[in-house]
Design an enzyme around this catalytic site. Sequence first.
Site, PDB file in Angstrom:
ATOM      1  N   GLU A 303       9.165 -32.090 -24.897  1.00  0.00           N
ATOM      2  CA  GLU A 303      10.145 -33.106 -24.524  1.00  0.00           C
ATOM      3  C   GLU A 303      10.365 -34.004 -25.742  1.00  0.00           C
ATOM      4  O   GLU A 303       9.415 -34.601 -26.249  1.00  0.00           O
ATOM      5  CB  GLU A 303       9.631 -33.927 -23.339  1.00  0.00           C
ATOM      6  N   GLU A 728      26.831  -4.793  24.089  1.00  0.00           N
ATOM      7  CA  GLU A 728      26.876  -3.879  25.237  1.00  0.00           C
ATOM      8  C   GLU A 728      27.147  -2.485  24.681  1.00  0.00           C
ATOM      9  O   GLU A 728      28.211  -2.221  24.120  1.00  0.00           O
ATOM     10  CB  GLU A 728      27.979  -4.306  26.208  1.00  0.00           C
TER      11      GLU A 728
END
Length: 1437
Positions: A303, A728
């Site tokens: 960093e 179904e």
Amino acid sequence: MWGFCIILILACAAGEYSEVQVIQEMDNFLENPHYLKNQEIGELFTQLAKDYPDLAQAYTIGKSLEDRPIYALALSAPTAESKNGDLLRPMVKLVANIRGDETVGRQMVLYMAEYLATHYEGDSVVQDLLNRTEIHFLPTCNPDGFAKAQEGNCESLPNYVGRGNAANIDLNRDFPDRLEQSHVHQLRAQSRQPETAALVNWIISKPFVLSANFHGGAVVTSYPYDNSLAHNECCEESLTPDDQVFKQLAHTYSDNHPIMSKGNNCNDSFTGGITNGANWYELSGGMQDFNYAFSNCFELTIELSCCKYPAASTLPQEWQRNKGSLLQLLRQAHIGIKGLVKDASDFPIADASIYVSGLEEKPMRTSKRGEYWRLLTPGLYSVHAAAFGYQTSAPQKVRVTNDNLEALRLDFKLTPVETNFDGNFRKVKMERSEPPEKRKEQFDGFLTPTKFVHHNYTAMESYLREISASYPSLTRLYSIGKSVQGRDLWVLEIFATPGSHVPGVPEFKYVANMHGNEVVGKELLLLLTKYMLERYGNDDRITKLVNGTRMHFLYSMNPDGYEISIEGDRTGGIGRANANHIDLNRNFPDQYGTDRYNKVTEPEVAALMNWTLSLPFVLSANLHGGSLVANYPFDDNENDFNDLSMRLRNSSINGRKANPTEDNALFRHLAGVYAKAHPTMHLGQPCELFRNEFFADGTTNGAQWYSVTGGMQDWNYVRAKCLELTIEMGCDKFPMAAELPQYWHDHREPLLQFIEQVHHGIHGFVHSTIGTPIAGAVVRLDGANHSSYSQTFGDYWKLALPGRHNLTVLGDNYAPLRVEVEVPEGEPYEMRMDVTLMPDDPQHWASANDFRIIENVVNTRYHTNPEIRSRLAELENQNGQIASFGYADNEFSTYFNYLKMTSDIGEPDEHKYKLLVVSSLYDTAAPLGREIVLNLVRHLVEGFKLQDASVVDLLKRSVIYFLPQTNKFQDVFNMYNANSSVCDPVLGDELAERILNPETDQAKDMFLQFLRSEHFDLMLTFGAGSSELSYPKGDSVLEKFAHGMQRTEFNYSPLQCPPSATRQAHRETTERLTNLMYRMHNLPVYTLGLSCCRMPHHKQIASVWRKNIDKIKNFLALVKTGVSGLVQSDKGQPLREAFVRLLEHQRIINVTKNAARFQLMLPHGLYGLEVTAPNYESQIIKVNIQDGQITDLGTIRMNPFTLIRGEVVELQNKASGATTSIAGMVLDESNHPVRNAKVSVVGQTQLRNFTNSMGQYHISAVPLGTVSLKVEAPRHLEASRQLHLIQGGLATENVVFHLKINEHVFGLPRFLFILFASILIIVGVIVCVLCAQFWFYRRHRGNKPYYNFSLLPQKGKEQFDLEEDEAGDDGETELFRSPIKRGMTIQPYFDEEQLERILHTDDEDDDGPHMEPELDVADDSGDEIVMLHNHGNKRRH
């Protein structure tokens, strides 16, 4: 001397001038500092490669999501010293800008590349570095993010724009993680971002030794690991085996950095300017861990600056700070050892492993040229090499010094493993007799012969066990519960690594045979299982599906029903229900109500619900039979519980009302996928027995077809957040086995395509800013309320149609995030969207949701009783117009302090609703509830001060009593102070238990009297142990209220509280108490579960408040919707005894005592109201309630009853044969309707009817003329009336009967009957007792010897003819004597034989022969007591 000094000074000046010129020449790229765009980077690298062809090589490693090239540059000087050229020259890489808005590192990498290339000729340090090292520069990993970032922003933009790539994915969390399983890496590779994929390939393809990854936002050097097995958010080191090496590398950079080494930059503190990644914050999927775990490369994360994207003017200063550190770090590539691994023929061995003693966990792998490098700190090591097919080398002892930063050369030569085995097995070649494709065609897609038969429970269980044993690595067979008759509900899991949920892998389920006689789904799932397992590895489609989807198949949800079903049944009902005769598809909790079908949960349904809630299912289908259609939610409408006709499948679906969900378009798409893949379903043709059913495109909304209340697919969507269809599968429910092949051919492709839909949409992971997975985050799409939730590892799935969507993610204690995403129109129809949530600022939340009351969310604590009273008194003093504090001003407030709130306090309030909010009815949960009550009071007070419209309207419409229970607080608080980690304090005799106890208790009695006197409309109290809302069951209005309370903008996931005996007892007590309050006091009580713990840590009070404030607001908002009105007579007089009843509901609302006003809270919908008053005709009023509106019915005028009185005159009936009808009501003396009363025409047995629940009756076809009506009703006296009917066709209405209560029983007045009955009962009891005593007495006399004792006279010697020596010393003998009967034997004891004979000998009659008593002397005692026994036998001694 002076001349020499002058010359020396000039020489120094010249030297100084010369040095300044060199520095200026070196750093000329710093003139006009600016950030290079991606295109400019490419141009720069191209120019360097052109200017320095022997040093530089430009290339790209891939492209970004928005098609930007990712540029790289390699620098390395050629050398003529070795014939092998760059052999054993270590590779180093400098990488930056993986987060697009962290830009300093991007320019540092570019500066270093320019610096090394331009100064190779004149700088010996640079020459030495490039002569021995190959350095690769990658200035930006994320060109798309950089393009969106903005210069000068030290923090990320809103929603982290620019931090992630174009898809807003944090690339530094997108790498394969060392803690993930291998198959997860493969799965994630399919959705990995293109930038990450390019970096992964680049890292793996080159033998990098050392790397630096430059970031921004801090000044520190971080080293692996970035995460740990414990996955703590921070503050726990997770060290690699090479921790000493990493610390040396990190210190090399930090110690040479002028400010990093101090370790106190950017409000952070790092010892020596370095930190272990996991100790700083947890991060999974990071690049530095990937480098170390999956390659030979040691990478640091550096960093560089506090500001992420500082102004370009600061870049020269950053270069001066980092230049020296960079050069020193690059030289670290030459520490440790290096060498070659070759075989006996001097050929390099690739992929050999180099092991160092003590560091065996991290072996180094050789490159394709047999090279290896092993970074080590100084020390003595033992090293050996190993490779597959070669014998392991002997360990070599080496001492590493790292002098002059030169790696120690250590080569290995390996010899092959001996493979001279006898036999010619190597010549055997195995191959299938037939290719797989031919076998697929031969066996209907299967690789082995397959039988198409029906399987009963035993056969199915055997089939599943066999197939699970055949494919143990792909399947797991388990039971989710048992049926009523004890049969297991078997589920087979099919997945590449079955056993547990894998983050990032969606869960899918098929459920079949819910109705026992609908069997096609069950048999097709068995076939599909065999089909998929056989083709795995031979079929790319099936292999991809099994590798990437965790599938669960429940073959028979109703095995009991199946066992009694009949093959060949087309539309019958035998076996449809379970063994308790309950239709399982009507037994689930329903969002709209409860009836007798779902009031008690069946074991099969309970097992399925528990199973569904235990796994994060994304998509599901429920396989039925009896029609051919794909049915999607909702299955019922909100009023279908009151309209039984809507549940009948007997009319065209076109006349029904559809009830679509928020995801209706998605559901229609899913249903269409299945229907279109079926050869005939998409045609929508009706079945033979239901010719009126036409389904457009083979799909239908369930409610539009016919209503299914308590259905499974609606429960999945509403409660489990799983999208489910009901398929179904054919017109016949139980077809013959011979028809199964055709069903298989028709449904195989639809079944597979439907499973594939689980991958279509948006998925990813939800993490915090430090990489911690966030579980339970709410994920919504396009503003809909229907939510999905992230799982334990933060993974989520949200199905979506192609196109642009707004994705909203909400996490507890995190700021909400909304981002726009786009699902592609083509394959793969999915996109990955990882989300990073920022921790929420309590003050920001308070401003948005709580009128900025900081005290409610900051420094929360438990207040003592005096503090509570002081706060409430203070609120009354400061807000006297809306608040009144009750404390010791009456008997009730002595036990319960309360605060009363309403607008214009002190004014009449009969037109207002009355609400009661109690902290808790449990003393152990009251402390938490008190804090929530106190927060709520502060919220309302502050809202009223600010004249918030919702608060002002609430206080105008209602009177709210707040009861912060104070009894036993100190006992509970002492437990908490003794141990603040106590979760569930335990006290005996809680208030709720005392209320249920019939024994008197002063506090309980005061509380119940308070409820009776105030007539509250609703009550809210708080509990713990779950986040459930308890309320009276069985009333659809109250259930709608409950659903409305729980429907909030930010729906948090339900609490998963571990069960305990105490929590279960509280749950049961709450249910009993709720029913008691509703039935006995007509008061609906809602109990809101706040948290798992009854007394959580005081710091968690703010979180509890934030999670539940919206639900509490929804409760208070119930007063905004309903109906009101006045009840008056036809003359305008208030009817103060009137009452209002909601049809089909139990509650009765009395009008107020002054204005005869009624008001009723109702959720939106259509209702019927019955208004009733004594001696007045009832009225039925239809009212349509709208959300947020009070429907005012105005004044309801009631007409008095028209009673038929007077003399009935018979007239001649001229209309021969004409009939009429009679209608009216049957009431009791209090004008209450009498139900089930029989009304009949005397003499006409066929003309009769019974009253309904409203007491109404109607009789048709009554002949004209004089008729007598007779009314009979249980517990009422009969009544009759004569009517004269003179006009046919004109109904005679309002014939009202008032029945008297029958006070007679068996012809006696009830009092006398009770009196006589009581006397008879008492007399009967006495007689029975006497008879029982007599019987027991006789039995005792018949079974026991007769004993009787008395004192004999002192003439014993003469009477018994005793000798002198047998008498006492004084010549006297005392004996107990009774009237001696002849035949008695006198003796001091009975032996066993005598006793037995005595007990079996009956007494003789007194008139029989008797013998003179004889004395048996047992001993010489003068104090002898003798027993006389009459046994009726002659004895001689």
